[in-house]
Structure formats: structure tokens, C-alpha cells
Write a protein that holds these residues in place. Structure first.
Motif, PDB file in Angstrom:
ATOM      1  N   UNK A 174     -13.958  52.407  69.694  1.00  0.00           N
ATOM      2  CA  UNK A 174     -14.268  51.829  71.003  1.00  0.00           C
ATOM      3  C   UNK A 174     -13.430  52.403  72.145  1.00  0.00           C
ATOM      4  N   UNK A 175     -12.162  52.738  71.882  1.00  0.00           N
ATOM      5  CA  UNK A 175     -11.310  53.253  72.962  1.00  0.00           C
ATOM      6  C   UNK A 175     -11.856  54.574  73.495  1.00  0.00           C
ATOM      7  N   UNK A 213     -18.770  49.648  63.081  1.00  0.00           N
ATOM      8  CA  UNK A 213     -18.725  51.050  63.493  1.00  0.00           C
ATOM      9  C   UNK A 213     -18.135  51.930  62.398  1.00  0.00           C
ATOM     10  N   UNK A 267     -13.303  42.284  65.220  1.00  0.00           N
ATOM     11  CA  UNK A 267     -12.384  43.425  65.370  1.00  0.00           C
ATOM     12  C   UNK A 267     -12.898  44.480  66.354  1.00  0.00           C
ATOM     13  N   UNK A 268     -14.225  44.600  66.476  1.00  0.00           N
ATOM     14  CA  UNK A 268     -14.761  45.572  67.432  1.00  0.00           C
ATOM     15  C   UNK A 268     -14.491  45.117  68.864  1.00  0.00           C
ATOM     16  N   UNK A 274     -10.949  45.761  69.884  1.00  0.00           N
ATOM     17  CA  UNK A 274     -10.692  47.141  70.296  1.00  0.00           C
ATOM     18  C   UNK A 274     -11.310  47.437  71.656  1.00  0.00           C
ATOM     19  N   UNK A 275     -12.475  46.857  71.925  1.00  0.00           N
ATOM     20  CA  UNK A 275     -13.123  47.102  73.220  1.00  0.00           C
ATOM     21  C   UNK A 275     -12.366  46.458  74.366  1.00  0.00           C
ATOM     22  N   UNK A 293      -3.480  59.389  63.402  1.00  0.00           N
ATOM     23  CA  UNK A 293      -3.678  58.903  62.032  1.00  0.00           C
ATOM     24  C   UNK A 293      -2.769  59.656  61.077  1.00  0.00           C
ATOM     25  N   UNK A 309     -13.461  50.189  63.761  1.00  0.00           N
ATOM     26  CA  UNK A 309     -13.478  48.776  63.376  1.00  0.00           C
ATOM     27  C   UNK A 309     -14.897  48.287  63.071  1.00  0.00           C
ATOM     28  N   UNK A 322      -7.683  47.544  76.202  1.00  0.00           N
ATOM     29  CA  UNK A 322      -7.067  48.145  77.391  1.00  0.00           C
ATOM     30  C   UNK A 322      -6.995  47.186  78.561  1.00  0.00           C
ATOM     31  N   UNK A 333      -3.239  60.671  57.211  1.00  0.00           N
ATOM     32  CA  UNK A 333      -3.950  61.856  56.711  1.00  0.00           C
ATOM     33  C   UNK A 333      -3.016  63.033  56.424  1.00  0.00           C
ATOM     34  N   UNK A 389      -8.609  58.012  61.678  1.00  0.00           N
ATOM     35  CA  UNK A 389      -8.648  56.559  61.418  1.00  0.00           C
ATOM     36  C   UNK A 389     -10.073  56.041  61.240  1.00  0.00           C
ATOM     37  N   UNK A 390     -10.148  54.871  60.647  1.00  0.00           N
ATOM     38  CA  UNK A 390     -11.450  54.242  60.459  1.00  0.00           C
ATOM     39  C   UNK A 390     -11.760  53.350  61.653  1.00  0.00           C
ATOM     40  N   UNK A 447     -11.654  58.650  57.339  1.00  0.00           N
ATOM     41  CA  UNK A 447     -11.483  58.602  58.793  1.00  0.00           C
ATOM     42  C   UNK A 447     -12.840  58.862  59.434  1.00  0.00           C
ATOM     43  N   UNK A 458      -3.906  54.102  74.550  1.00  0.00           N
ATOM     44  CA  UNK A 458      -4.990  53.335  73.933  1.00  0.00           C
ATOM     45  C   UNK A 458      -4.494  52.692  72.636  1.00  0.00           C
TER      46      UNK A 458
END
Lengths: 563, 563
Positions: A338-339, A325, B494-495, B498-499, B173, A322, B502, B176, A319-320, A331, B439
Motif C-alpha cells: 500500500x505504501x 494483497x 492489516x491492509x 498500511x494504507x 527486507x 498485507x 503515513x 532475504x 517483503x510480503x 516477497x 514509509x
């Protein structure tokens, strides 16, 4: 997948640049010649030995693991040769006294060696892991006759040793042990009984195995005060076989490289070590060191798991990522996600902080033994007594749960044996149990060590840390700890003490860790990404648990949970 | 050690006394005849089958486990007979439509059945675990011709099914994936490629195995939009063997009762299910139900671990308990020790709260499908969409970490295989990974479901819960959630999403759990020790994590962690 690489650069940084072990140790008369160069050189050599000889045997330790064959135990292919190389190179004797054939180096160095060994191969490391404790026990409590036969051979590692404590009905509660030792006219004893969970009770690594056995003499009182310690070797002085039998080895969740033996003492010949009824006392000589060893196992295992996860995250693309980053391809390496970064940064922070505290405690063990000033020795002893149970619990908890987080980085690949990460999770689980379960560490800390003096000893340790570092959040956490300690002491309620013990231990550990991360970032290179980034992750994601534990403790002091 | 006993009394209490499923379900036309007596009777029979037939095969599922023999897979002794009894008794068809030969019962009942099955024997349960999903997929997307051959046989469980999605380089993913499907003149396809981690890809439980395979037609676009779904059976209609091969089975940390196969499609014959390029879409039909199944596995495994720990704690005596908890003898049953009670009460609380939320979600799945009112169906769909990832993550995290806590109750005995508790810890670990890692659940919740509408759907779910229960702490937690959701949505980063994912998922889960425990204690019998004591433990020891997560989230919204 590359195998474990000793983290010697990190270890050296924490020991020397942060803790200044290269100044603290040579100031002690016993280590006047142990300068930074020597320490550094020993670390380097240790790292090479671990990487070249011990780490490659990690997988074979899991499968095939140890085999039981009609009373004999065969260790995995390569284990015996590696052990022979280990003792012939003098590694077991690292921290034993020179007069016993040892190398007279500081305990903290042995601690770092065992951290590496455990990260490289926990199962193999169990075999020599008890040597130093047995050596100390015998040195302090054994008769001259016993010492002349056994001490140097244990110090050198020529013969391995065991601790035979647990019985089927007596685990955490050794006072229930029933093994009998009947005195003979010649001063020896005949020992009979069953012992379980005996690591290295039988194996093919050394010719002889020296068992230290808790047993009860006829007429001894019930409970812990009736227990004495005995030495019973596998082979007697004339080379004949003693009547000590291994009946089977346990099938375990992990740690297949270490045989966990069911031992039967069938009128076996032994000799008492120390005074009658003082068996537990003789063993407690080595308790802090043994627990710190286990804490370092947790750190080594977490480091090993982290290394695997980091290497995998660099290679694996999915995956790409976010925002900023995001890379160019279809991918990105998952380390950009981040996870995954969160897991790696957080576990890195745990390793750094716990390692600093463990090395500091190792140094305090050396100071407690060798400092010329009695009051400094007492302060060091106090540190070890209070901080060791905290580290034993927190390092092993994190060794397991952090290794499991690292497994998560692999996705489904983490669950299959091929990558070796699931072995670390399985192996590490036992460290939360042995050498006193983590729940017992918590009770030891709060009910046996902190509350009896109303929290004064702990307050003294915290005060000494405050003098080393002026940091407002650290001071606030320490103040909160003192306050809740006062409330718990005022309650004078043994049930509440047991109910609050686990949260209390976590709170103490997190307060100490907060100090450690601050200490690290204020040391040379502390603002470099290598040290600052994990410390930032710790502040964001780990330290908030301190307030959570305090909230739980405060509620408990106000309204204890109904029984 | 007694084996797993289905917790039918507890299940019935939560379903009927708390959630009133016996009123909710018969109000739906599809279940007009499904009254409380019928539901209760089916639960009772299911419990008996699970206890008598499936639970006794738990240990044999771990060792010897499944064996690979030259392309064939032999399941553990007894597995095939148990599966035969299962499908002949009609259990796989429980929630399939009557027109397809099913029993037309509610999904929630199937969910409860699979919770029991997973607790009793996770490995065995993997085999039928995919049936219902394959059935739904084929029912909604398959051609009439495919359905006429396969649908009833899958519904009945006569033939088992697989989902062939993952490839070595394509896990989380799937876009792919490279497996190719080349169209033939007769409308069939020839499928070629490697698939890994295929549960039940080969076995001896049924004559035929129906594979649902993600693959790419020639010229299809790269990425997820180029994927189509195909059906490729092990045996073709004429009984001849298709060119679908199992090359090996994985050696795993646990779950040895379920063969995890490496499959090779070697120009295999298959047919497309649904439209070209809509392969992921066809699978997503069943995603919420499949994830809820996994959540229920976590609950079942935790219940199984709890049962073992509780039974052991009643029997095992060690040390005297403190204060008023102290008995008369030299040692008390360890269940009297606060450290053990704490583990048992806390894990009991997790089981109760998670079970209530999971059953509620199961009911919402039924409502989403069968409620006559479109707006109620939409609300139910919204609930499932938001709550399912939360439950998948939290139930499986607790299934593993809670089972590990239960292992701790056994001390050293927990680490040896004899007691069966370590198997549960190993088996449960995979649930945190499959069906989307935890995650990915968190990202799904926050980035895909909550933030795109600015948190409106989540706010609606919370509001509906507030109308059901007037509780100040619950309202405060919900308000805090809304506030942090607004801050995250306003950041449009978006970053950061994701951070924060969780911690956000945990916070949502804990807020829902706080609601659940309150709901339980206000229901009939809610003040009895059975339900009030775990709820009190939850308030003291579990819910404080909510504030910790909020603190972390607030810090992140103010100052996102540097990349």
C-alpha cells in the motif's frame, strides 16, 4: 531501466475524449484543416521523435553535461546531432505562422510536444524552449528589417535565441537592470553590461545565436519603465563575431545539459525591438505561453519520474504485502504494498489533473489568438491570465515534490545515479524558480489579477466551469473561493495580499483540479480503473488540502499575521 | 556566505529553560555530577570544534568528495585530519561508559553534538555516526574476547565501524539476505557475500575498520530468524589484511563526503556477535538511538539551510515591500517581503518544535537506561519506541522539503553550487531513506506499535503530556487521535493499517508538535519575538495540516481505498 516513453495514449484521451480538441480547433478559421486525424498523426510522430532521438540522451545530458572551454560551450555528445534532426524535421516551426515558414499548427500541440521533450530530456529541451517566445516577440515588435533577417530563421530553429534579462543584482526585480544601450548614428545601438542565468547563451547547436537583451538607453528613467528590448546576434550579418562573450557557465544542482551562461556584452552591436521604454511590454507578449511551457515541463518531468517508479515497483520484490494483497512467494513486488501504491496512484492523479488543466489552457491560448468572436477571445485571454500562474506554480511544485516521492519508491537505489530518478529530482528543482518564482506567481495571481477587480474575472472563469459540469463538491469549493476572495478584497491590505498569496494560489489550483478530476471521470472511459482509480486517490488524499488552505486563509482574513 | 554556526544559544534554551535537563539529568545516579555548568560547557566546546574544524570542510565534501582508487577510498582533503582531531579530543567517546574509556555523559548531549555536526557537514559526520551504535551492540552482545580487542577502540573512535546489512536484493527486507558465514574449528567464521550501501566501508580515516555483518550460517532457516551478526575487521589481529574488499563507491545525488561502498566478503574471517539467529535482535539494541540520530540530522540540515537563507535574505535587495514593510530605497532587503518572511518563520518554527521533541526523546533515552525506578524506565522506553519513528520521518521530511524552501529564498542563485544551499537539499534527501524509509517508520508506528495494544501505549504517552501542559487545542488534538486510533484498531484490517500509516504518523507528529510549540511559548522567554513569532507561524500555517490528516484518516476508516 527503460527510458521515457511519451504518454501519447493518455495525452490523446485528454485532448480528444475529454477536451474535444478535435472539435474545438477545426472550428477556428486558422485551423479549419486541422482535424483529429492530423492532430493525432502529429502527436504520434512527435512521440516517435522524442523516444528515438531525444530520450536516449538524457543520462549524457547530466554527465558529462555541458563543458566550458575558453569562451566556447560544448554541449554533451549527441546533443548537436539531435538538435539538427529536430530543426530539419520542422519541429521548432510547429506553431509558427505559415507565412514565416512555420507549420501553422495550434499552440496546444506545441505544448504537448514540449511536455514530452521535457520528460524525455529537460536539459536538451531548454535549447529550443525559448524559440517560440522569441519568434512571437520579434513578430509583434520587431522592425521589418530585423524580421527579414531573423524571423524565419528563428521560426525554423536554424538559429536559436536567448532572453538576456537577469543581472547579478536584478533577478525578480528586473527594474534594477543596468545594462546600457547607446544609440549610434546608423540606428543601431552599442550594448554593454553583464547578464547572468542565460540559458543557451553560448553553445555548439547552431551557427548563430540571437540574443534578446533588456537594457537602458542613456537618460532613460530608473525602474522598469526605462528598459527597452534589443536584439544582438552572436554573428553579425557579415558573418563577423559580435562582441558578446560567454565568460563561464554555472555549476548547478541539475540541468547540466543546458548551459547557464554568464554573458558579457562589450559594446556589442544591437537593434531595438519595439519602442523605447517598452522592453518589458515586448517580452510580456510571450509570458503566458512561456509560463505554460514551464508548467508542462513540470508535468513531463513528473510523468518521467512516475514511469521509472512504476517500472521499478513492478520488478522489485521485498517483503510480503498485507492481507489480501499478499502473494505466494517469500516477497511480493513492491507495487502490491500500500505504501508504494499510494505514491503511484497519487502522483498519477496529479499528472492526470494537471495535464487536463494545462491542455485546456493551451487550447484557450489558441482561442485567445484565433477565435473569430472578440468576446470569446477576451474570455480565453482572461482564462490564460488567471490560470497560467496557478499552473506554473502547482505543476512545478508537483514536478519536484512528486519526483521526489517517486524516488522514494526506489529506496536507497533512488539515491544513486544509476537509475536516473535522482537526476529528474535535481533537474526539476529549477522550474520552481525560473520564469518568475512560484512565490511571484502567487502574488501575480492574487495581488495583480484577482484583487484589482474584486475577484470578478476569477468569478467569471469559475462560473464558466460550473456551466460545463454540475458537481456539488466543485460548486462548494468555488463558493468558498468566492467568499474568501471577497474578504481579501474587502481588507484592501497589500501586506495581507502578499501574506495570503501562496495559500490562495494553492486553493484556486485545488478547486480547479477538483473540477478536472470530476471532468475526467465523467468523460468516456472515465469509470475505467485507469482514470477512476487515480481520481479516487485524488479525492481521498489530494483534495483535503483545499479545506486546509481555506482554513489558513480564513484565519488570515480575520487576524493577519503580525509583520 | 558564512558557514554553519552551531545554534548553541537556542539549544541551551530548549534543553535547560524548557526541558530542564539540568535538573532531570543530575537526578539520575549515573549523572549525579553532570550539572548544568558541565553540560553547558561541553555544548560550548562542541560548538567551537564543529565551527572551527568540521564546518569549513562542507564544500570540499561535495566536490571533490570521496575518490575510489583501485580498492582504496580517499576521503576529501582535510577530512582525515579533522577526524584525527575529533577522536583525539575524545568526542566519539562522549556518551560511552567510563569503564570502556568513554566520558560517561548523557546520550542527549551526544545527540546535540551530532545535530551540530550534521548541520555543519553531513558527509563527514557519517563516518563517526555509527560508532556509538556499534559500541552498544558489541557491549551488549559481544564475547569477552571480542570486547577486549574492539570495544575500547570503537568507544574512543580510534577504529571506525560499519553496519553491513543491505544486499542488492535485500534492502527494506533484510530477511532475504544471503551472505554466508561458515563456522571454523577455531570458533571463527568464514564470511562470503556482497553487501551494498555500506557507509564508510572503506576509507583513509582510521587504520582499521570494524565491520558488523548480517549473515546466515549453513542450515539456518530462511527469513529474518536465520540471520546472525558477525564482526569482521579490515585488519586482523596480526595486522594482516582480511579478505574484505571494497569494489566501488556509489555515485550519489549528494553526500559525496561519505563513501557508500559496495563490499565483497570473500571468505573473510569473522566472529559471531551474540547468539545464532539473533542477528537482527543484536542490531535492534541500537535502533531507537540510530533513528533519533537520523532525525537530528534532519534538524541540523534544516538549521544549516535556514541560516543560509536568513543571511541571504538580510543582504539581498529586490523590489519594494508592500504597505508598512516598505523602506526608503528603490528596493528592500527581501527579508521584508512577506513571501520570504513566511518561509523563514515557518521553517524556524519547524526547527524549534522538532528540536524540542528530539531533545525530549534524547532525555527519555537516558532515562530509559539510567532511571532507578523500573516503571519510569519502562515509560521512557515506551516514549522512545513510539516517538522515535515519528521523529525520524517528520524531521527528515522537513530537513529535505524545508531546505528546498530555504533554497527558494535565493531565487536562481539557490540553484547554482556557489551558495552551498543546493548541496544541503541533495545531501538531506537520503535521510528520508536510510535507517528504514519513512514509509517503514509509519508502518512501524501504526501496525507494529500502536495497533497491537489497541492504542494503549500511545494513550499513556499522550496522557503524560497532558499532565505537563493544560492546553485546550492540544487536548482536542489528542482526543481526536485517540478516537481515530480506536477506529483503526476496531477495523482489524492489516491492509487499512498500511494504507493509513503515513497520514497517521503525520497526525501524531503534528499533535506532538502542537504540544511542543505551546510548551515553548509558556517557558521562560516564551513570549519574546524569537520564540513567539515562529510559534504563531506554526499555529497559522503548520498545525492546520493536523485537521487535514484527520479528515483523510476518518474517510479511510469509513471507506478504505480499494486495493
Amino acid at each position: 531501466m527503460p527510458s521515457y516513453r511519451p504518454s501519447t495514449d493518455d495525452q490523446r484521451h485528454l485532448l480528444f475524449d475529454v477536451l474535444q480538441a478535435d472539435r474545438v480547433l477545426p472550428a477556428l478559421p486558422a485551423f479549419a484543416e486541422v482535424d483529429g486525424d492530423l492532430l493525432s498523426q502529429v502527436l504520434e510522430e512527435a512521440g516517435k521523435f522524442v523516444a528515438d532521438v531525444v530520450a536516449p540522451l538524457q543520462a549524457v545530458g547530466d554527465a558529462p553535461g555541458c563543458k566550458f572551454d575558453n569562451g566556447r560551450v560544448l554541449t554533451p555528445p549527441g546533443f548537436a546531432a539531435a538538435y539538427r534532426a529536430f530543426w530539419q524535421a520542422g519541429w521548432p516551426a510547429l506553431a509558427c505562422a505559415t507565412e514565416d515558414g512555420g507549420q501553422g499548427l495550434p499552440w496546444v500541440l506545441e505544448g504537448v510536444l514540449y511536455e514530452m521533450l521535457s520528460g524525455a530530456n529537460h536539459g536538451w529541451t531548454m535549447a529550443p524552449g525559448l524559440l517560440h517566445g522569441a519568434y512571437e516577440c520579434l513578430k509583434h515588435h520587431g522592425s521589418e528589417e530585423l524580421k527579414s533577417t531573423y524571423l524565419a530563421r528563428i521560426a525554423s530553429g536554424e538559429w536559436l535565441a536567448t532572453m538576456c534579462l537577469t543581472e547579478p543584482h536584478a533577478g525578480s526585480d528586473l527594474g534594477l537592470a543596468r545594462t546600457q544601450a547607446v544609440p549610434q548614428a546608423d540606428g543601431s545601438f552599442r550594448i554593454s553590461g553583464s547578464k547572468i542565468f542565460i540559458s543557451g547563451g553560448e553553445h555548439d547547436l547552431t551557427d548563430n545565436i540571437v540574443h534578446l537583451v533588456l537594457a537602458r538607453e542613456p537618460g532613460a528613467p530608473a525602474g522598469p519603465k526605462g528598459l527597452s528590448l534589443f536584439l544582438a546576434p552572436k554573428l553579425l550579418q557579415d558573418g563577423s563575431r559580435n562582441t558578446v562573450h560567454c565568460d563561464r557557465i554555472e555549476e548547478k544542482m541539475g540541468l547540466h545539459g543546458s548551459p547557464t551562461c554568464v554573458m558579457r556584452f562589450d559594446n556589442a552591436t544591437g537593434w531595438r525591438v519595439g519602442d523605447a521604454g517598452r522592453g518589458l511590454n515586448a517580452m510580456f507578449v510571450m509570458m503566458n505561453a512561456a509560463r505554460l511551457h514551464v508548467a508542462l515541463q513540470g508535468i513531463g518531468l513528473l510523468d518521467a519520474a512516475w514511469q521509472k517508479a512504476e517500472a521499478y515497483a513492478q520488478e522489485r520484490t521485498q517483503m510480503r504485502a498485507p492481507g489480501a494483497l499478499r502473494g505466494e512467494g517469500a516477497a511480493d513486488p513492491i507495487i502490491r504494498h500500500p505504501a508504494v501504491r499510494r505514491i503511484l496512484d497519487t502522483e498519477r492523479a496529479w499528472i492526470d489533473g494537471l495535464r487536463l488543466l494545462a491542455y485546456r489552457t493551451g487550447l484557450e491560448l489558441d482561442l485567445a489568438k484565433h477565435h473569430p468572436d472578440a468576446s470569446r477571445r477576451a474570455a480565453a485571454q482572461q482564462w490564460c491570465s488567471l490560470v497560467t500562474p496557478v499552473l506554473k506554480s502547482i505543476c512545478t511544485e508537483q514536478g519536484f515534490s512528486g519526483a521526489s516521492r517517486c524516488l522514494q519508491v526506489f529506496g536507497g537505489h533512488g539515491y544513486v545515479k544509476e537509475w536516473g530518478i535522482e537526476q529528474i529530482v535535481r533537474d526539476s528543482r529549477v522550474t520552481m524558480i525560473y520564469e518568475g518564482t512560484n512565490e511571484i506567481q502567487a502574488i501575480d495571481l492574487l495581488a495583480r489579477k484577482v484583487l484589482p477587480d474584486g475577484g470578478q474575472a476569477l468569478a467569471a472563469v469559475l462560473a464558466s466551469l460550473e456551466t460545463e459540469l454540475d458537481d456539488a463538491p466543485t460548486r462548494e469549493r468555488f463558493a468558498a473561493l468566492r467568499e474568501v476572495t471577497r474578504a481579501l478584497a474587502a481588507a484592501q491590505d497589500p501586506t495581507l495580499a502578499c501574506e495570503a498569496a501562496d495559500d490562495y494560489l494553492r486553493a484556486v489550483g485545488l478547486a480547479l483540479l477538483g473540477w478536472a478530476w470530476e471532468r475526467i471521470t465523467r468523460a468516456p472511459a472515465g469509470s475505467s480503473p485507469r482514470w477512476a482509480q487515480p481520481a479516487a486517490a485524488a479525492r481521498l488524499r489530494i483534495l483535503p488540502e483545499f479545506e486546509m488552505r481555506m482554513a489558513i486563509l480564513r484565519t488570515q482574513c480575520g487576524q493577519p499575521l503580525a509583520a
